[in-house]
Design an enzyme around this catalytic site. Structure first.
Site, PDB file in Angstrom:
ATOM      1  N   ARG A 163       0.829  -1.217   0.000  1.00 39.99           N
ATOM      2  CA  ARG A 163       0.000   0.000   0.000  1.00 39.99           C
ATOM      3  C   ARG A 163       0.860   1.263   0.000  1.00 39.99           C
ATOM      4  NH1 ARG A 163      -2.981  -3.425   3.598  1.00 39.99           N
ATOM      5  NH2 ARG A 163      -1.482  -2.812   5.164  1.00 39.99           N
ATOM      6  N   ARG A 184       7.820  -9.007  -3.673  1.00 42.80           N
ATOM      7  CA  ARG A 184       7.778 -10.472  -3.691  1.00 42.80           C
ATOM      8  C   ARG A 184       6.949 -10.954  -4.875  1.00 42.80           C
ATOM      9  NH1 ARG A 184       5.891 -12.166   2.145  1.00 42.80           N
ATOM     10  NH2 ARG A 184       4.606 -10.367   1.657  1.00 42.80           N
ATOM     11  N   ARG A 246      11.549   0.543   8.098  1.00 43.55           N
ATOM     12  CA  ARG A 246      12.154   0.179   9.374  1.00 43.55           C
ATOM     13  C   ARG A 246      13.669   0.186   9.198  1.00 43.55           C
ATOM     14  NH1 ARG A 246       7.920   1.187  11.309  1.00 43.55           N
ATOM     15  NH2 ARG A 246       6.588  -0.132  12.599  1.00 43.55           N
ATOM     16  N   GLU A 275      16.792   2.526  17.122  1.00 42.52           N
ATOM     17  CA  GLU A 275      15.921   3.597  17.615  1.00 42.52           C
ATOM     18  C   GLU A 275      15.585   3.423  19.090  1.00 42.52           C
ATOM     19  OE1 GLU A 275      13.182   3.914  13.806  1.00 42.52           O
ATOM     20  OE2 GLU A 275      12.109   4.375  15.639  1.00 42.52           O
ATOM     21  N   HIS A 296      11.564   9.248  13.187  1.00 39.54           N
ATOM     22  CA  HIS A 296      10.438   8.318  12.994  1.00 39.54           C
ATOM     23  C   HIS A 296       9.093   9.047  13.077  1.00 39.54           C
ATOM     24  CE1 HIS A 296       9.079   3.863  13.445  1.00 39.54           C
ATOM     25  NE2 HIS A 296       8.208   4.562  12.746  1.00 39.54           N
TER      26      HIS A 296
HETATM   27  O1  GLV Z   1       5.934   3.156  12.061  1.00 40.86           O
HETATM   28  C1  GLV Z   1       4.787   3.234  12.427  1.00 40.86           C
HETATM   29  C2  GLV Z   1       3.846   2.135  12.390  1.00 40.86           C
HETATM   30  O2  GLV Z   1       4.213   1.005  12.026  1.00 40.86           O
HETATM   31  O3  GLV Z   1       2.691   2.373  12.761  1.00 40.86           O
END
Ligand code: GLV
Length: 333
Positions: A163, A184, A246, A275, A296
């Site tokens: 998405r 993938r 990430r 983090e 983030h």
């Molecule tokens: O990084 C933020 C989330 O996964 O909601």
């Protein structure tokens, strides 16, 4: 008439007021008003007591926490899109359902990804700092000063065309980038046509041919250090790398080495391997103008957080009513 006992819901972090108010109306909710991150001992005490745990990305709900859960804990309704902070397999083994909050932060995250895609080649952070860090020092416009790299007409390679990746692709296309992606599986032909996107089954081949790489895949054992030292070396020295997914999808030490050796033009990072600790070498690179660092915050909009709260509430209510919650996360997803 008997009134049904409200489920005990333990929420690990401060949520928007509107969400907390609704949670208190509906549940026996334990809130975290001062927003201090919960310790492991506090999380363990919570799972021994609560019927539902509502963690966020800052809580490590690993197998040891899950093993300690009491028999009453049946649902972990995460206030997050990603679920890499939860050992979903361990939860499944204990008969605990896990849910997340997908969709509602897609567009916000894609906006911020696009902001980094623009900010790094066009030196937005550096330019802004000229005016604020040395007030009065700006000598004015010059034909050869503060030159960045053009975005229009370049190729973007999106790693993970779910998405968020697709929403990034739509924006990138509007900015005149040609869309390349690795996933993938291939996305449906209608989406490929709309985006005029080129699918690369080989990530290696795509990386060697694009100008900007955007990481938009989840963190899973299969994507850990997907951008390894070997793969980073495939990038052109003029390429830029943006990560709003990430931190551990990229081998951060190898990225730092590439940037320092000039094997990569720059990076825009919203997420980090350790983090909230940020490698001081990255901060140094940011001060040298090679990277733009954000704490983030790609999904951080007021609207998005309220929508996430609504999703958590719907997941809890549906589950408590004995139905399958809409955003169930299955092991091995
Ligand atoms: O990084 C933020 C989330 O996964 O909601």
């Amino acid at each position: 008439m008997t009134t049904k006992k409200k489920p005990k819901v333990y929420i690990t972090r401060k949520l928007p007021d509107a969400v907390e108010t609704r949670m208190r109306e509906l549940f026996d909710a334990e809130l975290n008003i001062d927003d201090a991150p919960r310790s492991k001992a506090e999380l363990i005490a919570a799972v021994q007591n609560a019927d539902v745990l509502v963690p966020t990305v800052t809580d490590r709900i690993d197998a040891t926490v899950i093993e300690e859960a009491g028999p009453q804990l049946k649902l972990i309704a995460s206030f997050s899109n990603g679920t890499d902070h939860i050992d979903v397999e361990a939860a499944a083994r204990k008969g605990i359902t896990v849910t997340n909050t997908p969709n509602v932060l897609t567009e916000d995250t894609a906006d911020m990804t696009m902001a980094l895609i623009l900010a790094v080649p066009r030196r937005l952070g550096e330019g802004a700092r000229v005016l604020t860090d040395q007030p009065g020092e700006w000598a004015g416009w010059s034909p050869t000063w503060m030159l960045g790299r053009r975005i229009h007409g370049k190729r973007i390679g999106i790693v993970g065309m779910g998405r968020i990746g697709t929403a990034v692709a739509r924006r990138a296309k509007a900015f005149g980038l040609s869309i390349h992606y690795h996933n993938r599986k291939r996305v449906n032909p209608a989406t490929e046509d709309e985006l005029e996107a080129t699918y690369w089954e080989s990530l290696d081949q795509m990386l060697a041919r694009v100008d900007i790489v955007s990481i938009n895949c989840p963190s899973t054992p299969a994507t850990f250090h997907l951008l390894s030292a070997r793969r980073l070396a495939l990038l052109q020295p003029t390429a830029y790398l943006v990560n709003t997914a990430r931190g551990d999808v990229i081998d951060e030490a190898a990225l730092i080495k590439s940037l320092r050796e000039g094997k990569l033009a720059g990076a825009g990072l919203d997420v980090f391997e350790n983090e909230p600790a940020v490698n001081p070498k990255l901060v140094k690179l940011a001060n040298e103008g090679k990277v733009v660092l954000l704490p983030h915050m790609s999904s951080a909009t007021i609207e998005g957080r309220i929508d996430m709260g609504d999703k958590v509430i719907i997941n809890i209510r549906t589950f408590i009513d004995g139905h399958r919650p809409p955003n169930r996360v299955l092991p091995g997803r």
